[in-house]
Design a protein around this motif. Structure first.
Motif, PDB file in Angstrom:
ATOM      1  N   LEU A 132      16.178  -8.534  14.934  1.00  0.00           N
ATOM      2  CA  LEU A 132      15.334  -7.447  15.304  1.00  0.00           C
ATOM      3  C   LEU A 132      13.867  -8.118  15.382  1.00  0.00           C
ATOM      4  O   LEU A 132      13.090  -7.866  16.399  1.00  0.00           O
ATOM      5  CB  LEU A 132      15.310  -6.290  14.004  1.00  0.00           C
ATOM      6  CG  LEU A 132      14.916  -5.019  14.910  1.00  0.00           C
ATOM      7  CD1 LEU A 132      15.947  -4.724  16.004  1.00  0.00           C
ATOM      8  CD2 LEU A 132      14.741  -3.798  13.810  1.00  0.00           C
TER       9      LEU A 132
ATOM     10  N   LYS B 260      20.405  -9.539  10.558  1.00  0.00           N
ATOM     11  CA  LYS B 260      20.166  -8.293  11.251  1.00  0.00           C
ATOM     12  C   LYS B 260      18.602  -8.232  11.500  1.00  0.00           C
ATOM     13  O   LYS B 260      18.154  -8.100  12.479  1.00  0.00           O
ATOM     14  CB  LYS B 260      20.778  -7.063  10.806  1.00  0.00           C
ATOM     15  CG  LYS B 260      22.289  -7.142  10.592  1.00  0.00           C
ATOM     16  CD  LYS B 260      22.675  -5.639  10.154  1.00  0.00           C
ATOM     17  CE  LYS B 260      22.155  -5.101   9.034  1.00  0.00           C
ATOM     18  NZ  LYS B 260      22.189  -6.028   7.752  1.00  0.00           N
ATOM     19  N   THR B 261      17.819  -7.746  10.529  1.00  0.00           N
ATOM     20  CA  THR B 261      16.414  -7.864  10.695  1.00  0.00           C
ATOM     21  C   THR B 261      15.954  -9.203  11.205  1.00  0.00           C
ATOM     22  O   THR B 261      14.766  -8.948  11.772  1.00  0.00           O
ATOM     23  CB  THR B 261      15.823  -7.826   9.097  1.00  0.00           C
ATOM     24  OG1 THR B 261      16.391  -6.632   8.506  1.00  0.00           O
ATOM     25  CG2 THR B 261      14.223  -7.468   9.221  1.00  0.00           C
TER      26      THR B 261
ATOM     27  N   ASP C  77      14.951  -0.527  12.062  1.00  0.00           N
ATOM     28  CA  ASP C  77      15.572  -1.409  11.042  1.00  0.00           C
ATOM     29  C   ASP C  77      16.026  -0.636   9.940  1.00  0.00           C
ATOM     30  O   ASP C  77      15.089  -0.144   8.979  1.00  0.00           O
ATOM     31  CB  ASP C  77      14.505  -2.287  10.501  1.00  0.00           C
ATOM     32  CG  ASP C  77      15.134  -3.289   9.694  1.00  0.00           C
ATOM     33  OD1 ASP C  77      16.201  -3.571   9.477  1.00  0.00           O
ATOM     34  OD2 ASP C  77      14.217  -4.395   9.252  1.00  0.00           O
TER      35      ASP C  77
END
Length: 228
Positions: free
Chosen positions: A49, A45-46, A171
Protein backbone atom coordinates in the motif's frame (compact mmCIF):
# COMPACT_ATOMS: atom_id res chain seq x y z
CA UNK A 1 -8.29 6.90 -11.61
CA UNK A 2 -6.66 3.65 -12.77
CA UNK A 3 -3.79 2.08 -10.82
CA UNK A 4 -1.13 -0.03 -12.55
CA UNK A 5 1.65 -1.88 -10.74
CA UNK A 6 4.31 -3.55 -12.89
CA UNK A 7 7.14 -5.83 -11.76
CA UNK A 8 7.07 -4.42 -8.22
CA UNK A 9 9.94 -5.64 -6.06
CA UNK A 10 10.72 -4.52 -2.52
CA UNK A 11 13.76 -5.80 -0.66
CA UNK A 12 15.42 -4.74 2.57
CA UNK A 13 19.06 -5.29 3.50
CA UNK A 14 20.11 -6.58 6.89
CA UNK A 15 23.88 -6.68 6.93
CA UNK A 16 24.89 -8.94 4.07
CA UNK A 17 21.41 -10.48 3.82
CA UNK A 18 18.68 -9.40 1.43
CA UNK A 19 15.15 -9.75 2.81
CA UNK A 20 12.59 -10.02 0.00
CA UNK A 21 9.15 -8.57 0.78
CA UNK A 22 7.49 -8.27 -2.64
CA UNK A 23 8.64 -10.43 -5.54
CA UNK A 24 7.82 -8.75 -8.84
CA UNK A 25 4.10 -8.03 -8.43
CA UNK A 26 1.80 -7.04 -11.27
CA UNK A 27 -1.53 -5.49 -10.32
CA UNK A 28 -4.14 -3.31 -11.98
CA UNK A 29 -7.20 -1.61 -10.52
CA UNK A 30 -9.62 0.00 -12.96
CA UNK A 31 -10.98 3.47 -12.34
CA UNK A 32 -13.86 3.22 -9.86
CA UNK A 33 -13.09 -0.39 -8.96
CA UNK A 34 -12.51 -1.66 -5.41
CA UNK A 35 -9.88 -4.31 -4.69
CA UNK A 36 -9.09 -5.98 -1.36
CA UNK A 37 -5.68 -7.49 -0.64
CA UNK A 38 -5.76 -10.10 2.11
CA UNK A 39 -2.98 -11.91 3.90
CA UNK A 40 -1.57 -12.55 7.38
CA UNK A 41 0.38 -9.99 9.38
CA UNK A 42 3.87 -9.62 7.98
CA UNK A 43 2.94 -10.66 4.46
CA UNK A 44 3.75 -7.22 3.01
CA UNK A 45 0.26 -5.76 2.64
CA UNK A 46 1.09 -2.42 4.23
CA UNK A 47 4.38 -2.28 2.32
CA UNK A 48 2.46 -2.74 -0.93
CA UNK A 49 0.00 0.00 0.00
CA UNK A 50 2.81 2.40 0.86
CA UNK A 51 4.50 1.77 -2.48
CA UNK A 52 1.25 2.27 -4.37
CA UNK A 53 0.73 5.57 -2.60
CA UNK A 54 4.27 6.75 -3.28
CA UNK A 55 5.13 6.84 0.43
CA UNK A 56 8.09 4.57 -0.26
CA UNK A 57 10.14 3.67 -3.35
CA UNK A 58 10.33 0.14 -4.73
CA UNK A 59 13.62 -1.70 -5.21
CA UNK A 60 12.49 -2.31 -8.79
CA UNK A 61 9.28 -1.91 -10.75
CA UNK A 62 6.81 0.89 -11.36
CA UNK A 63 3.55 2.25 -10.01
CA UNK A 64 1.36 4.42 -12.23
CA UNK A 65 -1.58 6.37 -10.84
CA UNK A 66 -3.63 7.46 -13.81
CA UNK A 67 -1.06 8.38 -16.44
CA UNK A 68 1.57 9.42 -13.87
CA UNK A 69 4.54 7.11 -13.15
CA UNK A 70 5.45 7.76 -9.51
CA UNK A 71 9.15 7.24 -10.28
CA UNK A 72 9.03 10.41 -12.40
CA UNK A 73 7.94 12.59 -9.46
CA UNK A 74 10.08 14.19 -6.80
CA UNK A 75 9.19 13.61 -3.16
CA UNK A 76 7.49 17.03 -3.00
CA UNK A 77 5.55 16.34 -6.19
CA UNK A 78 4.39 12.97 -4.85
CA UNK A 79 3.20 14.67 -1.65
CA UNK A 80 1.26 17.26 -3.65
CA UNK A 81 -0.25 14.52 -5.84
CA UNK A 82 -1.44 12.66 -2.73
CA UNK A 83 -2.89 15.85 -1.22
CA UNK A 84 -5.00 16.39 -4.33
CA UNK A 85 -5.89 12.88 -5.52
CA UNK A 86 -5.48 10.35 -2.67
CA UNK A 87 -7.35 9.66 0.57
CA UNK A 88 -6.19 7.40 3.39
CA UNK A 89 -7.91 5.44 6.15
CA UNK A 90 -5.64 3.84 8.77
CA UNK A 91 -6.10 1.23 11.47
CA UNK A 92 -5.11 3.64 14.23
CA UNK A 93 -7.27 6.60 13.08
CA UNK A 94 -4.41 9.19 13.23
CA UNK A 95 -6.69 11.95 14.51
CA UNK A 96 -5.11 15.06 16.04
CA UNK A 97 -5.96 14.97 19.75
CA UNK A 98 -6.02 18.77 20.11
CA UNK A 99 -8.62 19.24 17.36
CA UNK A 100 -12.36 18.55 17.38
CA UNK A 101 -13.95 16.07 14.99
CA UNK A 102 -14.90 18.94 12.68
CA UNK A 103 -11.42 20.47 12.78
CA UNK A 104 -9.81 17.09 12.05
CA UNK A 105 -11.93 16.72 8.92
CA UNK A 106 -11.08 20.25 7.80
CA UNK A 107 -7.30 19.65 7.99
CA UNK A 108 -6.78 18.12 4.49
CA UNK A 109 -8.63 21.04 2.88
CA UNK A 110 -6.60 23.58 4.85
CA UNK A 111 -3.34 21.86 3.81
CA UNK A 112 -4.29 21.60 0.13
CA UNK A 113 -1.94 23.18 -2.45
CA UNK A 114 -2.54 26.91 -2.64
CA UNK A 115 -4.16 26.71 -6.08
CA UNK A 116 -6.79 24.31 -4.74
CA UNK A 117 -7.64 25.91 -1.42
CA UNK A 118 -11.30 26.66 -0.82
CA UNK A 119 -12.97 29.55 1.03
CA UNK A 120 -13.29 29.05 4.79
CA UNK A 121 -17.07 28.77 4.59
CA UNK A 122 -16.91 26.04 1.96
CA UNK A 123 -14.35 24.11 4.00
CA UNK A 124 -16.68 24.21 7.01
CA UNK A 125 -19.76 23.19 5.01
CA UNK A 126 -17.97 20.30 3.32
CA UNK A 127 -16.60 18.95 6.61
CA UNK A 128 -19.94 19.28 8.37
CA UNK A 129 -21.73 17.54 5.50
CA UNK A 130 -19.42 14.52 5.57
CA UNK A 131 -19.68 14.17 9.34
CA UNK A 132 -23.47 14.21 8.93
CA UNK A 133 -23.17 11.44 6.32
CA UNK A 134 -21.21 9.20 8.69
CA UNK A 135 -23.70 9.78 11.52
CA UNK A 136 -21.73 12.26 13.61
CA UNK A 137 -23.73 15.43 13.05
CA UNK A 138 -24.20 15.74 16.81
CA UNK A 139 -20.50 15.17 17.63
CA UNK A 140 -18.88 17.90 15.54
CA UNK A 141 -17.24 19.65 18.47
CA UNK A 142 -16.11 16.61 20.43
CA UNK A 143 -12.41 15.80 20.74
CA UNK A 144 -11.04 12.32 19.84
CA UNK A 145 -10.73 11.39 23.53
CA UNK A 146 -14.48 11.97 23.88
CA UNK A 147 -15.33 9.60 21.01
CA UNK A 148 -15.50 5.82 20.87
CA UNK A 149 -13.19 3.89 18.54
CA UNK A 150 -15.97 3.48 16.00
CA UNK A 151 -16.75 7.19 16.13
CA UNK A 152 -13.09 8.07 15.67
CA UNK A 153 -12.93 5.88 12.58
CA UNK A 154 -16.05 7.61 11.24
CA UNK A 155 -14.22 10.92 11.62
CA UNK A 156 -11.26 9.38 9.77
CA UNK A 157 -13.59 8.28 6.94
CA UNK A 158 -15.01 11.79 6.63
CA UNK A 159 -11.48 13.21 6.58
CA UNK A 160 -10.41 10.75 3.87
CA UNK A 161 -13.24 11.75 1.54
CA UNK A 162 -13.38 15.51 2.23
CA UNK A 163 -10.97 16.35 -0.61
CA UNK A 164 -12.99 14.22 -3.06
CA UNK A 165 -9.99 11.95 -3.80
CA UNK A 166 -9.87 9.86 -6.94
CA UNK A 167 -8.10 7.01 -5.12
CA UNK A 168 -8.61 5.72 -1.58
CA UNK A 169 -6.13 3.51 0.28
CA UNK A 170 -7.45 1.77 3.40
CA UNK A 171 -5.00 -0.04 5.70
CA UNK A 172 -6.74 -2.47 8.09
CA UNK A 173 -9.54 0.09 8.72
CA UNK A 174 -11.35 -2.24 11.16
CA UNK A 175 -8.26 -3.64 12.90
CA UNK A 176 -8.89 -1.79 16.18
CA UNK A 177 -12.66 -2.31 16.24
CA UNK A 178 -14.97 -5.09 17.36
CA UNK A 179 -16.63 -7.10 14.60
CA UNK A 180 -20.02 -5.34 14.73
CA UNK A 181 -18.51 -1.86 14.72
CA UNK A 182 -16.06 -2.91 12.03
CA UNK A 183 -18.89 -4.11 9.80
CA UNK A 184 -20.62 -0.74 10.18
CA UNK A 185 -17.43 1.10 9.25
CA UNK A 186 -16.92 -1.06 6.16
CA UNK A 187 -20.52 -0.45 5.07
CA UNK A 188 -19.96 3.31 5.42
CA UNK A 189 -16.66 3.07 3.56
CA UNK A 190 -18.21 1.18 0.68
CA UNK A 191 -21.19 3.54 0.53
CA UNK A 192 -19.03 6.68 0.44
CA UNK A 193 -16.74 5.07 -2.10
CA UNK A 194 -19.51 3.90 -4.43
CA UNK A 195 -21.32 7.25 -4.30
CA UNK A 196 -18.20 9.03 -5.51
CA UNK A 197 -16.81 6.45 -7.95
CA UNK A 198 -13.49 6.38 -6.11
CA UNK A 199 -10.89 3.74 -6.92
CA UNK A 200 -10.24 1.83 -3.68
CA UNK A 201 -7.52 -0.53 -2.47
CA UNK A 202 -8.24 -2.10 0.91
CA UNK A 203 -5.73 -4.27 2.76
CA UNK A 204 -6.94 -6.50 5.58
CA UNK A 205 -6.29 -9.82 7.30
CA UNK A 206 -10.07 -10.35 7.56
CA UNK A 207 -11.49 -12.07 4.49
CA UNK A 208 -15.02 -11.31 5.69
CA UNK A 209 -14.30 -7.58 5.50
CA UNK A 210 -12.64 -8.07 2.11
CA UNK A 211 -15.93 -9.35 0.73
CA UNK A 212 -17.18 -5.80 0.16
CA UNK A 213 -14.64 -5.32 -2.65
CA UNK A 214 -15.23 -6.05 -6.33
CA UNK A 215 -12.13 -8.28 -6.39
CA UNK A 216 -10.11 -10.02 -3.70
CA UNK A 217 -6.40 -10.87 -4.00
CA UNK A 218 -4.23 -12.80 -1.55
CA UNK A 219 -0.64 -11.75 -0.83
CA UNK A 220 1.62 -14.61 0.23
CA UNK A 221 5.36 -15.21 -0.14
CA UNK A 222 5.71 -11.86 -1.90
CA UNK A 223 3.25 -12.74 -4.66
CA UNK A 224 -0.41 -12.05 -5.41
CA UNK A 225 -3.05 -14.57 -6.38
CA UNK A 226 -6.66 -13.98 -7.35
CA UNK A 227 -9.23 -15.18 -4.82
CA UNK A 228 -12.29 -13.93 -6.63
Amino acid sequence: MRIEVTGLVKEYRSGSRVLPILAGLDLWVDSGESVAVVGPSGSGKTTLLGLMAGLDRPTRGEVRLGDIPLSALTEDARAEFRAVHVGFVFQTFHLLASLTALENVEVPLELAPRSRRRPVGEVRRRAEGLLEQVGLGNRLHHYPAELSGGEQQRVALARAFVTEPRILFADEPTGNLDRETGATIVDLLRGLNDARGTTMVLVTHDEGIAGVADRVLRLADGELEEVR
